[in-house]
Design a protein around this motif. Structure first.
Motif, PDB file in Angstrom:
ATOM      1  N   CYS A   1      15.963  29.588  34.819  1.00 44.59           N
ATOM      2  CA  CYS A   1      15.403  30.758  34.474  1.00 44.59           C
ATOM      3  C   CYS A   1      13.858  30.746  34.615  1.00 44.59           C
ATOM      4  CB  CYS A   1      15.955  31.260  33.117  1.00 44.59           C
ATOM      5  SG  CYS A   1      14.846  32.721  32.318  1.00 44.59           S
TER       6      CYS A   1
ATOM      7  N   GLU B   1      11.835  32.248  32.968  1.00 42.14           N
ATOM      8  CA  GLU B   1      11.068  32.640  31.546  1.00 42.14           C
ATOM      9  C   GLU B   1      11.533  31.450  30.591  1.00 42.14           C
ATOM     10  OE1 GLU B   1       9.245  35.198  31.290  1.00 42.14           O
ATOM     11  OE2 GLU B   1       9.034  35.106  29.294  1.00 42.14           O
ATOM     12  N   CYS B   2      12.812  31.247  30.281  1.00 44.59           N
ATOM     13  CA  CYS B   2      13.201  30.039  29.308  1.00 44.59           C
ATOM     14  C   CYS B   2      13.584  28.906  29.922  1.00 44.59           C
ATOM     15  CB  CYS B   2      14.315  30.704  28.382  1.00 44.59           C
ATOM     16  SG  CYS B   2      16.087  30.732  29.362  1.00 44.59           S
TER      17      CYS B   2
ATOM     18  N   CYS C   1      19.286  36.803  32.452  1.00 47.78           N
ATOM     19  CA  CYS C   1      19.631  35.519  31.683  1.00 47.78           C
ATOM     20  C   CYS C   1      20.414  35.584  30.512  1.00 47.78           C
ATOM     21  CB  CYS C   1      18.210  34.989  31.560  1.00 47.78           C
ATOM     22  SG  CYS C   1      18.237  33.255  30.608  1.00 47.78           S
TER      23      CYS C   1
ATOM     24  N   ASN D   1      20.685  33.232  28.571  1.00 49.65           N
ATOM     25  CA  ASN D   1      19.962  32.716  27.396  1.00 49.65           C
ATOM     26  C   ASN D   1      18.974  33.639  26.734  1.00 49.65           C
ATOM     27  OD1 ASN D   1      19.687  30.611  25.565  1.00 49.65           O
ATOM     28  ND2 ASN D   1      17.391  30.057  26.699  1.00 49.65           N
ATOM     29  N   CYS D   2      17.777  34.084  27.604  1.00 50.45           N
ATOM     30  CA  CYS D   2      16.826  34.978  26.993  1.00 50.45           C
ATOM     31  C   CYS D   2      16.507  36.258  27.485  1.00 50.45           C
ATOM     32  CB  CYS D   2      15.437  34.151  27.523  1.00 50.45           C
ATOM     33  SG  CYS D   2      15.128  34.550  29.283  1.00 50.45           S
TER      34      CYS D   2
ATOM     35  N   TYR E   1      16.307  37.505  30.277  1.00 52.29           N
ATOM     36  CA  TYR E   1      15.224  37.871  31.529  1.00 52.29           C
ATOM     37  C   TYR E   1      15.968  38.586  32.570  1.00 52.29           C
ATOM     38  CZ  TYR E   1      12.319  37.150  35.377  1.00 52.29           C
ATOM     39  OH  TYR E   1      11.271  37.085  36.677  1.00 52.29           O
TER      40      TYR E   1
HETATM   41 ZN   LIG Z   1      16.112  32.941  30.700  1.00 54.49          ZN
END
Ligand SMILES: [Zn+2]
Lengths: 290, 335
Positions: free
Chosen positions: A35, A37-38, A54, A56-57, A59
């Motif tokens: 990712c 972003e993260c 994403c 996780n985050c 995105y």
């Molecule tokens: Zn992410």
């Protein structure tokens, strides 16, 4: 580049167009995705199953026009318009048409927007989806013409018009003709609007310049995807002009929402449901008959 | 006397030389009238040659000339009873756009235009003619007001572009421009736009969705400045001269592309050399266009504007195979 592997999900023969979207993209590196972003690393498959968001985050990765068709419209309902339009080279810019040809092969599109008709949860709509993988989604004559024709069809059939924007702005290689596409699409939208018809604009990453300053901002509802970059002037140009530090979230969807420039931000996971509801709430004769 | 531009240096030099000769002749008590006459003929030829063969970049220089007449100059020369009207009614008054009501040959009209300054002080106040959203919203307010009172609208376009600033973005620069394009499309009164200087991108177009579009001979209208184009194309802003040519931004280019309706010829050397003469030329152009447009009904005016922009675009439409049931099926192979 893992997102590229997703291009294969819509490989079935689309109305008249045969494109092998898989060929150049199926290499092993695509198995894993990091990712931007993260920085989390996960299986690409996981990303695909999560609408390219994403896990996780949140995105939101860029999507191709065909990918959006497949996550938004009822299966098998999409009919593409105006695939027979081809870019010409009015200003005679060297290697312009070659670049168009390359992006056309890469994306399976004739230009930076895919237009057509289909249904969302049973409701018929005309839709245009810009694809930033094609010349950064920039707008020249064909993009302007395809969008205008789609709007005109929506007016003719008295249908809602929905657009997903993703564009760096007007296409420089077609000069002032590109600029005039802003006016062309806007006059068409005015006519559509005067018929009491609904226009929903969904701005995705990135929506800037001449596209932002024309149809993208003209929705009865102006919506955005989370974190999408949306603005008129480029960040660097502004920094050079005003010589002041811009906030980190400058020109993000969230920044625009906070400044009263958007109706709402919809997460990609809820996009289809929300759009279906919006269309339903604007149907003639009220919502009870749906 | 205004500052000379690069391309007209030969003219200026010759003019100085003639002046010099005249001085010498006067003091030295020799007859040099033949020589002077020859030089003056040559000056005339040179002027014609230089001012009728201007390169796109020369025109850019003239369009940007500090003394080039602005919207206010034309308002003063062409219209009477002008009353300036300020403000967008929600944020402020943007002096980069000027607007108001006036009479034109006895007919009430609304005037809206970008407004540059001629001095540094005025330019700061007017933000070099680069509007913020409230400028475009003021313009739209005045257009809707004109529509209510059935007044034709005359727009003067003269901007490098909409201002690229933080506050402008916060207040919706994109939306303000877009809304003008959209609302101008539906105006029930005649709209005439004239590019009088630089017509820079969306910030110019926001006053440009008109029934008739004219350009002064040395004005420009473009999607990006020559400097901007050069830095994107060749990563070198100093190649602006070449970009000015490649991007096709002159009045003659736009006329050839059928985007504008006409060119207002400028006085030799540029509008700044004779504002009054230039204004007269422009006045006649506006008068003729208004005469054509006032006979159209509200619907005809809107349709006229629609058709005008609808046809702009250059592309190839490949033949499609028409099926028996009338449905169009495109046969395109990509690979
Ligand atoms: Zn992410």
């Amino acid at each position: 580049m893992a997102i590229r592997s997703l291009l294969s999900i819509n490989k079935k023969k689309q109305k008249g167009v045969i494109v092998d979207r898989n060929k150049e993209n199926s290499f092993p590196a695509d198995l894993m995705t990091k990712c931007p972003e993260c920085k989390k690393i996960y299986l690409s498959k996981e990303l695909e199953n999560n609408l390219k968001v994403c896990t996780n985050c949140d995105y939101h990765y860029k999507m191709t026009a065909w990918e959006r068709v497949s996550i938004l419209l009822d299966e098998g309902t999409f009919e593409s318009f105006d695939e027979n339009l081809r870019t010409s080279n009015p200003l005679k810019f060297p290697s312009y048409l070659e670049k168009i040809e390359i992006d056309s092969l890469k994306t399976g599109l004739n230009e930076a927007v895919l237009t057509g008709m289909g249904s969302i949860k049973g409701a018929q709509v005309v839709i245009a989806i810009m694809d930033s993988h094609f010349r950064m989604g920039s707008m020249g004559s064909v993009v302007g013409e395809k969008i205008t024709r789609a709007i005109e069809k929506a007016t003719e059939y008295e249908l809602p018009f929905i657009i997903f924007t993703a564009s760096g702005g007007a296409r420089m290689q077609e000069g002032v003709i590109s600029l005039m596409q802003m006016a062309k699409t806007s006059v068409a939208l005015k006519r559509h609007s005067d018929h009491g018809l609904l226009f929903v604009s969904i701005m995705t990453h990135p929506t800037t310049g001449g596209v932002s300053a024309s149809f993208a901002s003209l929705g009865d509802l102006n919506i955005a995807e989370p974190q999408a970059l949306i603005g008129f002037a480029g960040r660097r140009v502004i920094e050079q002009t005003v010589r002041e530090k811009l906030p980190d979230d400058f020109q993000t969807a969230e920044f625009l929402l906070a400044h009263g420039q958007l109706d709402a931000i919809f997460h990609r996971k809820e996009m289809r449901d929300k759009l279906a509801t919006i269309v339903k709430l604007h149907q003639k004769g009220g919502v009870s008959n749906v | 006397m205004s500052k000379s531009l690069d391309f007209e240096v030969p003219v200026v030099k010759l003019r100085e030389k003639i002046q010099e000769l005249k001085e010498i002749a006067k003091n030295a008590d020799v007859d040099m009238s033949t020589e002077i006459e020859t030089l003056e003929t040559r000056l005339q030829q040179l002027e014609t040659k230089i001012y009728t063969n201007m390169e796109p970049w020369d025109r850019v220089q003239v369009a940007r000339h500090a003394q080039r007449p602005t919207t206010l100059d034309y308002i003063n020369e062409i219209f009477s009873d002008f009353i300036e009207l300020h403000g967008d009614r929600s944020f402020g008054d943007d002096e980069a756009i000027i607007g108001g009501i006036a009479s034109f040959n006895g007919q009430p009209i609304t005037i809206i235009g970008h407004q540059r300054g001629k001095t540094t002080k005025e330019n700061i106040r007017r933000n070099f003619g680069m509007p913020h959203p409230e400028g475009y919203r003021k313009a739209l307010r005045l257009m809707k007001q004109a529509e209510k009172f059935k007044r034709p609208i005359i727009c003067f376009i003269d901007t490098k572009g909409a201002y690229p600033g933080k506050a402008a973005e916060e207040r919706g620069q994109s939306e303000a421009i877009a809304k003008n394009l959209f609302e101008m499309a539906g105006l029930k009164v005649p709209v005439i736009s004239v590019v009088i200087g630089e017509g820079g991108s969306g910030g110019a177009l926001a006053l440009g969705v008109a029934n008739r579009i004219f350009m002064l001979e040395n004005s420009t209208y473009s999607v990006i400045s020559p400097e901007g184009a050069a830095s994107i194309l060749w990563k070198d802003a100093t190649l602006a001269k070449q970009a000015a040519e490649a991007m096709k931004i002159t009045a003659y280019d736009l006329k050839a592309m059928n985007i504008i309706d006409g060119i207002v010829i400028e006085v030799a050397g540029g509008a700044h050399r004779d504002v009054q003469a230039q204004a007269n030329e422009l006045k006649e152009c506006i008068h003729n266009a208004l005469t054509e447009l006032t006979i159209l009904s509200e619907t005809e005016l809107i349709n006229d504007r629609y058709d005008k922009f609808r046809k702009i675009g250059e592309f190839i439409e490949e033949e499609v195979e028409v099926k028996v049931d009338g449905k169009v099926d495109v046969e395109v192979e990509v690979n």
